[in-house]
Structures are given as C-alpha cells and as structure tokens.
Scaffold this motif. Structure first.
Motif, PDB file in Angstrom:
ATOM      1  N   TYR A  29       0.821  -1.216   0.000  1.00 19.53           N
ATOM      2  CA  TYR A  29       0.000   0.000   0.000  1.00 19.53           C
ATOM      3  C   TYR A  29       0.853   1.264   0.000  1.00 19.53           C
ATOM      4  CZ  TYR A  29      -3.665  -3.354   0.943  1.00 19.53           C
ATOM      5  OH  TYR A  29      -4.519  -4.423   0.857  1.00 19.53           O
ATOM      6  N   SER A 257      -7.501 -12.458   5.854  1.00 13.76           N
ATOM      7  CA  SER A 257      -7.043 -11.097   6.106  1.00 13.76           C
ATOM      8  C   SER A 257      -8.139 -10.254   6.739  1.00 13.76           C
ATOM      9  CB  SER A 257      -6.554 -10.450   4.805  1.00 13.76           C
ATOM     10  OG  SER A 257      -7.577 -10.432   3.832  1.00 13.76           O
ATOM     11  N   THR A 261      -7.815  -8.194  10.195  1.00 15.05           N
ATOM     12  CA  THR A 261      -8.126  -6.765  10.250  1.00 15.05           C
ATOM     13  C   THR A 261      -9.050  -6.457  11.419  1.00 15.05           C
ATOM     14  OG1 THR A 261      -7.848  -6.501   7.855  1.00 15.05           O
ATOM     15  CG2 THR A 261      -9.185  -4.844   8.998  1.00 15.05           C
ATOM     16  N   LEU A 286     -14.291  -4.504   4.453  1.00 14.97           N
ATOM     17  CA  LEU A 286     -13.152  -5.422   4.376  1.00 14.97           C
ATOM     18  C   LEU A 286     -12.759  -5.694   2.925  1.00 14.97           C
ATOM     19  CD1 LEU A 286     -14.084  -7.979   7.180  1.00 14.97           C
ATOM     20  CD2 LEU A 286     -12.107  -6.440   7.164  1.00 14.97           C
ATOM     21  N   TYR A 289     -10.853  -2.610   1.966  1.00 11.55           N
ATOM     22  CA  TYR A 289      -9.644  -2.345   2.750  1.00 11.55           C
ATOM     23  C   TYR A 289      -8.584  -3.430   2.570  1.00 11.55           C
ATOM     24  CZ  TYR A 289      -6.834  -1.198   6.899  1.00 11.55           C
ATOM     25  OH  TYR A 289      -5.813  -0.865   7.755  1.00 11.55           O
ATOM     26  N   THR A 290      -9.023  -4.674   2.452  1.00 12.05           N
ATOM     27  CA  THR A 290      -8.047  -5.770   2.472  1.00 12.05           C
ATOM     28  C   THR A 290      -8.324  -6.815   1.408  1.00 12.05           C
ATOM     29  OG1 THR A 290      -6.906  -7.309   3.972  1.00 12.05           O
ATOM     30  CG2 THR A 290      -9.312  -7.181   4.152  1.00 12.05           C
ATOM     31  N   ASP A 336      -6.794   4.910   4.445  1.00 12.62           N
ATOM     32  CA  ASP A 336      -6.035   3.880   5.143  1.00 12.62           C
ATOM     33  C   ASP A 336      -6.651   3.508   6.485  1.00 12.62           C
ATOM     34  OD1 ASP A 336      -4.040   3.608   3.152  1.00 12.62           O
ATOM     35  OD2 ASP A 336      -3.064   5.419   3.866  1.00 12.62           O
ATOM     36  N   PHE A 338      -9.608   1.678   8.513  1.00 13.08           N
ATOM     37  CA  PHE A 338     -10.666   0.686   8.419  1.00 13.08           C
ATOM     38  C   PHE A 338     -11.858   1.192   9.202  1.00 13.08           C
ATOM     39  CE2 PHE A 338     -12.677  -3.144  10.369  1.00 13.08           C
ATOM     40  CZ  PHE A 338     -13.282  -3.615   9.211  1.00 13.08           C
ATOM     41  N   TRP A 392       3.093 -13.401   4.495  1.00 15.45           N
ATOM     42  CA  TRP A 392       2.178 -13.041   3.414  1.00 15.45           C
ATOM     43  C   TRP A 392       2.769 -13.489   2.083  1.00 15.45           C
ATOM     44  CZ3 TRP A 392      -2.366 -10.033   4.205  1.00 15.45           C
ATOM     45  CH2 TRP A 392      -2.538  -9.566   5.510  1.00 15.45           C
ATOM     46  N   HIS A 399      -2.345 -10.169  -2.653  1.00 16.37           N
ATOM     47  CA  HIS A 399      -1.687  -9.992  -1.360  1.00 16.37           C
ATOM     48  C   HIS A 399      -2.512 -10.778  -0.350  1.00 16.37           C
ATOM     49  CE1 HIS A 399       0.443  -8.021   1.916  1.00 16.37           C
ATOM     50  NE2 HIS A 399      -0.670  -7.470   2.371  1.00 16.37           N
TER      51      HIS A 399
END
Length: 410
Positions: A29, A257, A261, A286, A289-290, A336, A338, A392, A399
């Motif tokens: 990121y 993930s 989070t 989610l 964000y991920t 950035d 959540f 990861w 990712h």
C-alpha cells in the motif's frame, strides 16, 4: 504452456522500473500511494520484465474496467504479456474473452449464482461453517492454537464450490494447492507443472461426470456441450477451472485477512460485536480495505486511449490497480483507516462492468457467515503470533496471508 509467438516483441524493450520489489512485498500500500501521488498512470515492468501500463487512481480504474475499448483477449496484445499462455482448455474462460462469447458463456452459469439460488445454499454453507468452527475450537483446546487459513478459510469455499460442481472432497485440496502455485510460483518449472496438473485434474473430472451425470452445475454444463452444442470442449473445461479457482481464492483470502483486520482494530470489532447486524457493512469495508487482488486481469486497448493525459497505444498491456484505487483519498476520505461506518461502500474487489464477479452473492454469503460464526463461537479470539511475524504472499496480482495462527479463551 508455450511462448505466445504471435505477440512476442521482435525488438528489444528499454529497461523499465519494476515497483514490485522487496519494498512492495513488505508494504504494497505504501508503494501504491507513492505511485498514485506521482501520477495516474505509469509504464513499468513486471518482475519477468514484461512492460505494462499501471493505472493507479480510483476514477480512472473504475472507468477503465467498464470501457469497451479494452479487450481481455490476449490476441489483442502486441507486447507479449508474461511471455506465455495457458493451454486452450484453461484459457477459454470468462476472464479472457470479450463481449459476444463472454455473454454466451455467462448465461450458461449465471443461474447458479443468482441471489435467489444462493439463498437456497445458505443452510449448507452454514452447516459447513459450523463444522469448521467446531474443528478450530477442538484444535485450540487440544494444542492451544490453530491455523485459521488451513483449518477454516481454505476448506470453506472449496467445499462450497466443490458441492456446486460435485468435486470429490479428497480432490479439493489438490486443486487448491496447484492453483496457489499457479498464482505465486517459485519458478517457471513449478508454474508449468501446476498448470499441467490443474488441466489434467479438470479433464478427468469432466470425463467422470460425463459418465455419471448428476444434478450439479458441471453436469448441466456438460449437457449444454454434448446435447445442445452451446459451448466447446475447451470452453467447458475453462468454465470449470474459473468457477473453482475464482470461487475459492477470493473467499479464502478475504476471510483470513478480514479476520486479522477485525482483530487488530478493536474499536471496530467492539462496534461489530455490539451490533452483529452491522456485519454486512463490515464485509463491504473489508473487501475495500483488504481485498486480496492487487490488480484486475490485464487488458489491451483495441485503439489508442488516453488516461490522465498519457496516451497508451493499441495492444499495450494495461493493469488497473484495484488496491491503489481502494486507498485513493480522492475517492475515500482517510482511505487507510478501516471504518465499517464508511458512507461510500462501493468498491471494485468483485469487479466492475462486464466482468463483475458472477459469484459475488455466494462470496458475500460465505464471508458473512464465516466471520459471524468465528466471532460468536470463539470468545477472546486473537492472533497467536505477533502480527509482524505473519507471513504473506505478495505479488503484483494479489496480497494474502499464508497462515494465521489463532487462539481463544475456551
């Protein structure tokens, strides 16, 4: 898997910067933010040296994914993207074909993924979730911890999609492991072996089902091939490949993930635990964000296009960067952070335009039921390792967590 001679460049390409380096692996990121601030589009190299145009900003990414001037068919490439092509029996899927054939094939499978049909699957998915949570709890009680990825996030979508296609349970993990190798190979030899194994697995599955048809989706696709001549044999195997791959990978990685989070944002977790009805909102945040996919599948302009004042020639490879778009402050305030209360819940994690994910309703159902059960039935659920020690897999494509050891107060 062989070089694509029709699209391999005949002249040497100038050296290009590759942003997908060690710093990208540590924090993709941060690299996205740097590129996004520097400009809306960059000509860069992939790790194998292939030149691509990387599009970084949310407005351009969203517009590009819905722009009919971009083809997903590699025949339109003039730069030899990645230097190889899948066997035809895996390549003729919805991700690699353009509107006319895409819509024909999409109609063949769309009925199995409507919101109404997915709702009929809810009880079966819930049973699977409950069984896997019980297994996690037993492992934690026995050993003090359990791997959420291998013990829960990986088998859930495999069993769900496996039931749709009636894939034998003993074969589901073999398929998943080979697809994982395809997505992040250690070497070209590993990639070739994984592709060949996946191809062989699917051909054998089709042969077995052709001999003993049932009421599953794969049997319906075989009937459409054999009795109605509505798709080719390669298209049949490719559809099975896409349904199994796409249906398992995204859900697995969002559960892993996504749970991490939530566990590392206690304020948001407290809001969710205080009002479980907010879980659908949390799932959408989610996904933004991920979400595991760093870029959408590559596209090739069928005519010159312009993005942010940059002219991209016909046939060049374009990668629309989903992960960068999802952290674009021009679209998402404080991106950035959540925040399940975020007003703008639109994202691109499940696609956009013609290639919007057919299985989106089923993916959302699995993620929602999975996270709800984990938080409800495993009190004090938390990582069993320091977060900075978690491993990861990070490539320009995705990712994702390799493992997530967890413990709980049982």
């Amino acid at each position: 898997m062989t070089p694509n001679a029709a699209t391999t460049p005949t002249h040497p390409l100038p050296a290009l910067p590759c942003p997908f380096d060690e710093s990208f692996a540590r924090d993709p990121y941060a690299v996205h933010a740097r590129l996004r601030a520097a400009g809306p589009v960059h000509r860069v190299a992939l790790p194998d040296g292939s030149p691509v145009w990387l599009v970084t900003r949310a407005s351009d990414v969203r517009a590009g994914l819905a722009d009919a001037r971009y083809s997903v068919n590699k025949r339109h490439s003039t730069t030899g993207f990645s230097g190889f092509s899948l066997p035809p029996a895996l390549d003729a899927n919805l991700l690699n074909i353009d509107p006319e054939d895409h819509l024909r094939l999409r109609r063949l499978v769309s009925g199995g993924f409507t919101a109404r049909h997915v709702e009929l699957l809810r009880a079966g998915v819930q049973d699977c979730v409950d069984e896997l949570v019980t297994g996690l709890a037993d492992e934690i009680a026995r050993s003090g911890e359990a791997d959420l990825v291998d013990g829960f996030a990986k088998p859930l979508p495999l069993r769900t999609i496996g039931a749709l296609l009636r894939v034998p349970a003993a074969d589901q993990e073999r398929f998943s492991d080979r697809v994982a190798t395809m997505l992040a190979p250690r070497s070209k030899e590993d990639l070739v072996a994984a592709v060949a194994d996946v191809h062989r697995f699917l051909v054998e599955l089709v042969e077995e089902r052709r001999a003993r048809p049932g009421d599953d989706m794969l049997s319906s696709l075989i009937a459409a091939r054999d009795e109605e001549d509505r798709l080719t044999e390669d298209e049949l195997v490719s559809l099975a490949f896409l349904i199994l791959m796409a249906g398992s990978e995204t859900v697995q990685h969002v559960i892993g993930s996504g749970l991490l989070t939530l566990l590392t944002h206690p304020d948001q977790l407290a809001v969710l635990c205080g009002d479980p009805a907010r879980l659908p909102d949390a799932v959408e945040e989610l996904l933004r964000y991920t979400g595991p996919h760093q870029t959408a599948i590559r596209r090739f302009p069928t005519e010159p296009v312009e993005i942010g004042g940059v002219r991209i020639p016909t046939g060049d490879t374009v990668l629309f960067c989903l992960a960068s778009a999802h952290r674009d402050p021009e679209r998402y305030p404080d991106p950035d952070r959540f925040d399940i209360d975020r007003e703008d819940k639109a994202h691109l994690a499940l696609g956009h335009g013609l290639h919007y994910c057919l299985g989106a309703p089923l993916a959302r159902l699995q993620i929602t039921l999975a996270l709800g059960a984990l938080l409800d039935r495993l009190p004090g659920l938390r990582p069993a390792r320091p977060v900075d020690q978690l491993a990861w897999t990070t490539t320009f494509r995705f990712h994702a967590l390799r493992a997530l050891p967890v413990t709980a107060d049982l």
